[in-house]
Write a protein that holds these residues in place. Sequence first.
Motif, short mmCIF file in Angstrom:
data_model
loop_
_atom_site.label_atom_id
_atom_site.label_comp_id
_atom_site.label_asym_id
_atom_site.label_seq_id
_atom_site.Cartn_x
_atom_site.Cartn_y
_atom_site.Cartn_z
N GLU A 44 0.93 -1.04 -0.19
CA GLU A 44 0.02 -0.01 0.04
C GLU A 44 1.06 1.16 0.10
O GLU A 44 0.51 2.22 -0.65
CB GLU A 44 -0.83 -0.22 1.30
CG GLU A 44 -1.86 1.14 1.29
CD GLU A 44 -2.68 1.29 2.56
OE1 GLU A 44 -3.75 2.20 2.43
OE2 GLU A 44 -2.28 0.49 3.35
N GLN A 45 2.04 1.27 0.73
CA GLN A 45 2.77 2.32 0.86
C GLN A 45 3.35 2.45 -0.57
O GLN A 45 3.71 3.75 -0.91
CB GLN A 45 3.90 2.24 2.01
CG GLN A 45 3.15 2.40 3.42
CD GLN A 45 4.09 2.02 4.31
OE1 GLN A 45 5.35 2.00 4.48
NE2 GLN A 45 3.89 2.25 5.76
N ALA A 46 3.74 1.46 -1.17
CA ALA A 46 4.58 1.60 -2.39
C ALA A 46 3.78 2.18 -3.45
O ALA A 46 3.92 2.81 -4.25
CB ALA A 46 5.33 0.24 -2.93
N LEU A 47 2.41 1.70 -3.30
CA LEU A 47 1.49 2.16 -4.35
C LEU A 47 0.96 3.48 -4.02
O LEU A 47 -0.01 4.15 -5.03
CB LEU A 47 0.31 1.13 -4.55
CG LEU A 47 0.79 -0.23 -5.16
CD1 LEU A 47 -0.68 -1.12 -5.00
CD2 LEU A 47 0.93 0.07 -6.59
N HIS A 48 1.00 4.16 -2.88
CA HIS A 48 0.38 5.47 -2.35
C HIS A 48 0.59 6.48 -3.37
O HIS A 48 -0.50 7.03 -3.65
CB HIS A 48 0.79 5.74 -0.96
CG HIS A 48 0.23 6.84 -0.60
ND1 HIS A 48 -1.14 6.89 -0.23
CD2 HIS A 48 0.76 8.14 -0.26
CE1 HIS A 48 -1.53 8.03 0.52
NE2 HIS A 48 -0.42 8.97 0.26
N TRP A 66 -4.84 -2.81 -5.67
CA TRP A 66 -4.76 -2.93 -4.20
C TRP A 66 -6.14 -3.20 -3.57
O TRP A 66 -6.22 -3.97 -2.94
CB TRP A 66 -4.65 -1.57 -3.98
CG TRP A 66 -4.78 -1.17 -2.43
CD1 TRP A 66 -5.45 -0.46 -1.55
CD2 TRP A 66 -3.95 -1.82 -1.35
NE1 TRP A 66 -5.44 -0.57 -0.52
CE2 TRP A 66 -4.28 -1.29 -0.24
CE3 TRP A 66 -2.93 -2.72 -1.31
CZ2 TRP A 66 -3.75 -1.85 1.05
CZ3 TRP A 66 -2.37 -3.26 -0.15
CH2 TRP A 66 -2.73 -2.76 1.19
N GLN A 67 -7.31 -2.89 -4.40
CA GLN A 67 -8.48 -3.06 -3.89
C GLN A 67 -8.80 -4.68 -3.79
O GLN A 67 -9.39 -5.08 -3.10
CB GLN A 67 -9.73 -2.34 -4.52
CG GLN A 67 -9.82 -0.82 -4.30
CD GLN A 67 -10.58 -0.02 -4.91
OE1 GLN A 67 -11.43 -0.47 -5.89
NE2 GLN A 67 -10.87 1.36 -4.48
N ASN A 68 -8.71 -5.19 -5.00
CA ASN A 68 -8.63 -6.72 -5.27
C ASN A 68 -7.77 -7.48 -4.02
O ASN A 68 -8.34 -8.63 -3.70
CB ASN A 68 -8.45 -7.03 -6.41
CG ASN A 68 -9.60 -6.69 -7.48
OD1 ASN A 68 -10.37 -7.66 -7.60
ND2 ASN A 68 -9.65 -5.76 -8.30
N TYR A 69 -6.57 -7.06 -4.18
CA TYR A 69 -5.68 -7.69 -2.98
C TYR A 69 -6.38 -7.62 -1.42
O TYR A 69 -6.58 -8.63 -1.04
CB TYR A 69 -4.57 -7.12 -3.05
CG TYR A 69 -3.49 -7.44 -1.75
CD1 TYR A 69 -2.94 -8.82 -1.80
CD2 TYR A 69 -3.37 -6.55 -0.94
CE1 TYR A 69 -2.20 -9.02 -0.80
CE2 TYR A 69 -2.62 -7.03 0.47
CZ TYR A 69 -2.03 -8.50 0.35
OH TYR A 69 -1.33 -8.61 1.44
#
Length: 209
Positions: A44-48, A66-69
């Motif tokens: 999440e932090q990496a994709l933020h 992210w949401q599917n994960y």
Amino acid sequence: MSQLTQSWPHRRWIIAFFLVAATGVAVWCYQQGTGNWSRGEALEQALHPLLQNNDSDESLVARVIWQNYRETRANAVRWSGIYWGFTFTAAALSALAALVLKLESFIRNEALKKDVAATLSVVAALLMTISTSGDFQRKWQANRIAAAELERTGYQFLEHGGANARTYFARVGQILLQRHQAIIGGSEQEQGALINVAPKSAEKTNEPL
């Protein structure tokens, strides 16, 4: 003691109901407790940074991943709690049933002792039947594998700097499709196929346009 023996047939079903209810409460408490466990915060932090930019394909793909994960990981936790909760409770009740028959001072009335042990055994068998018929283990494993693949897809997306972002939609869709196939079909080949989704899609992503 005779009155207790006569009223036991009615009471044993009440006890069985409360044992099943207690199992459900224990599973619910387990799931509530695991809600605070660390799951995917690094991703999440990496994709933020990409998630903050709402006007780009990279942001859209990052959000989908992210949401599917999060969804598949939460499903894995739920099914894991249900499966292991039923399994451990059934094992404990089976052991307790054997213990009741062995202990002499616990229940002195032999008929009542056998009824208690039988009730515990029936509840244990019922829990295992529900767990097996509901395919709880298969659902837990399918969601766990899908979550791992989505997490790896997210890191690969970051590794390639979001290049050819929209090609990742097919990869995410394939992972989710094979998750459903693993749950419904349940074959080892279908579950193992999830492992090969990301590497094959990565090769396509690196091909020149």
